[in-house]
Write a protein that holds these residues in place. Sequence first.
Motif, PDB file in Angstrom:
ATOM      1  N   GLU A 103      12.383  59.377 -24.546  1.00 20.62           N
ATOM      2  CA  GLU A 103      11.426  58.655 -25.389  1.00 20.62           C
ATOM      3  C   GLU A 103      10.119  59.438 -25.523  1.00 20.62           C
ATOM      4  OE1 GLU A 103       8.993  54.801 -24.400  1.00 20.62           O
ATOM      5  OE2 GLU A 103      10.973  54.211 -25.150  1.00 20.62           O
ATOM      6  N   ALA A 104       9.642  59.994 -24.421  1.00 16.28           N
ATOM      7  CA  ALA A 104       8.406  60.780 -24.466  1.00 16.28           C
ATOM      8  C   ALA A 104       8.556  61.985 -25.391  1.00 16.28           C
ATOM      9  CB  ALA A 104       8.007  61.227 -23.057  1.00 16.28           C
ATOM     10  N   LEU A 107       8.291  60.721 -28.938  1.00 18.57           N
ATOM     11  CA  LEU A 107       6.912  60.355 -29.256  1.00 18.57           C
ATOM     12  C   LEU A 107       6.037  61.601 -29.439  1.00 18.57           C
ATOM     13  CD1 LEU A 107       6.394  57.227 -26.986  1.00 18.57           C
ATOM     14  CD2 LEU A 107       6.974  57.328 -29.408  1.00 18.57           C
ATOM     15  N   LEU A 108       6.219  62.591 -28.586  1.00 12.20           N
ATOM     16  CA  LEU A 108       5.473  63.843 -28.748  1.00 12.20           C
ATOM     17  C   LEU A 108       5.814  64.528 -30.068  1.00 12.20           C
ATOM     18  CD1 LEU A 108       5.426  65.511 -25.220  1.00 12.20           C
ATOM     19  CD2 LEU A 108       3.444  64.996 -26.653  1.00 12.20           C
ATOM     20  N   PHE A 112       2.784  60.739 -31.841  1.00 14.59           N
ATOM     21  CA  PHE A 112       2.270  59.436 -31.380  1.00 14.59           C
ATOM     22  C   PHE A 112       1.015  59.661 -30.544  1.00 14.59           C
ATOM     23  CE2 PHE A 112       2.509  55.729 -28.404  1.00 14.59           C
ATOM     24  CZ  PHE A 112       2.316  54.734 -29.353  1.00 14.59           C
ATOM     25  N   VAL A 115       0.819  58.767 -26.525  1.00 16.28           N
ATOM     26  CA  VAL A 115       1.959  59.213 -25.734  1.00 16.28           C
ATOM     27  C   VAL A 115       1.604  59.340 -24.249  1.00 16.28           C
ATOM     28  CG1 VAL A 115       1.628  61.699 -26.078  1.00 16.28           C
ATOM     29  CG2 VAL A 115       3.917  60.801 -25.667  1.00 16.28           C
ATOM     30  N   HIS A 116       0.394  59.774 -23.943  1.00 14.16           N
ATOM     31  CA  HIS A 116       0.013  59.939 -22.532  1.00 14.16           C
ATOM     32  C   HIS A 116      -0.142  58.579 -21.848  1.00 14.16           C
ATOM     33  CE1 HIS A 116      -0.172  64.169 -23.277  1.00 14.16           C
ATOM     34  NE2 HIS A 116      -1.054  63.990 -24.248  1.00 14.16           N
ATOM     35  N   ARG A 118       1.643  56.005 -22.692  1.00 15.53           N
ATOM     36  CA  ARG A 118       3.041  55.565 -22.513  1.00 15.53           C
ATOM     37  C   ARG A 118       3.638  56.199 -21.262  1.00 15.53           C
ATOM     38  NH1 ARG A 118       5.166  51.904 -22.936  1.00 15.53           N
ATOM     39  NH2 ARG A 118       7.224  52.555 -23.529  1.00 15.53           N
ATOM     40  N   ARG A 119       3.338  57.478 -21.034  1.00 14.23           N
ATOM     41  CA  ARG A 119       3.855  58.143 -19.835  1.00 14.23           C
ATOM     42  C   ARG A 119       3.327  57.465 -18.566  1.00 14.23           C
ATOM     43  NH1 ARG A 119       3.459  64.536 -21.386  1.00 14.23           N
ATOM     44  NH2 ARG A 119       5.537  64.704 -22.287  1.00 14.23           N
ATOM     45  N   PHE A 167       5.050  51.471 -30.796  1.00 12.46           N
ATOM     46  CA  PHE A 167       5.223  52.685 -31.589  1.00 12.46           C
ATOM     47  C   PHE A 167       6.210  52.496 -32.737  1.00 12.46           C
ATOM     48  CE2 PHE A 167       7.891  53.414 -27.783  1.00 12.46           C
ATOM     49  CZ  PHE A 167       9.135  53.535 -28.379  1.00 12.46           C
ATOM     50  N   ASN A 188      -1.715  66.537 -31.386  1.00 10.60           N
ATOM     51  CA  ASN A 188      -1.203  66.227 -30.043  1.00 10.60           C
ATOM     52  C   ASN A 188      -0.832  67.488 -29.271  1.00 10.60           C
ATOM     53  OD1 ASN A 188      -1.468  63.493 -29.843  1.00 10.60           O
ATOM     54  ND2 ASN A 188       0.698  63.027 -30.252  1.00 10.60           N
TER      55      ASN A 188
END
Length: 190
Positions: A103-104, A107-108, A112, A115-116, A118-119, A167, A188
């Motif tokens: 997923e990350a 998103l990257l 997105f 994203v950070h 979300r991590r 997202f 990003n």
Amino acid sequence: MGHANRVAGERSFGVVKMDSRTNRLLQRDDTQFGGRPDEASNLKPIGWLKSLETGNVKIDSEHRALVAQCDALSRFVTDLPPQGFGIAVAELKSAMASHFVSEAKVLLSTGFERVHARRREHKKILAQMEELLVKAERAKNMAEHTEIVRAIRNLLIETMIRHDLDFKSHLEFVAEYPLVAARGRRRNQA
């Protein structure tokens, strides 16, 4: 673990009798491991809702798989003896960790902006799953298993509804306006 029952077509696993042809539960006696027969009956399947889809095929298929795995864990509590419960929870935690990595990446790659965040959220969720795994490995009865499954279900549903749908609009925007999204990806990556 279990022994074959003398009646044709039945298998017995201590507190559970299964029909060997259909693998359906014939009888269970939860009192032998500290539960009541109706205790986990309200662990209905989560099922998949179209409204949970993000629009990304990879993420959506992984989400469906996680929901299916969580539903299987719910059935584990109601249909089988408790010996492998901790293993089943560990497998779900591992599947969640794998999903968070992919997923990350999505998103990257789509730019997105959060994203950070979300991590960080993923790390918190995995820490909560680790706590539930420790409880699952120590759990001794159906009531404890049911409590753990409810907590996992709530965590999974909250993650998908509150965080993953965050997202969804981003992914829809990327699909509709790819040039604008490309600028966000470059930002990003910097």
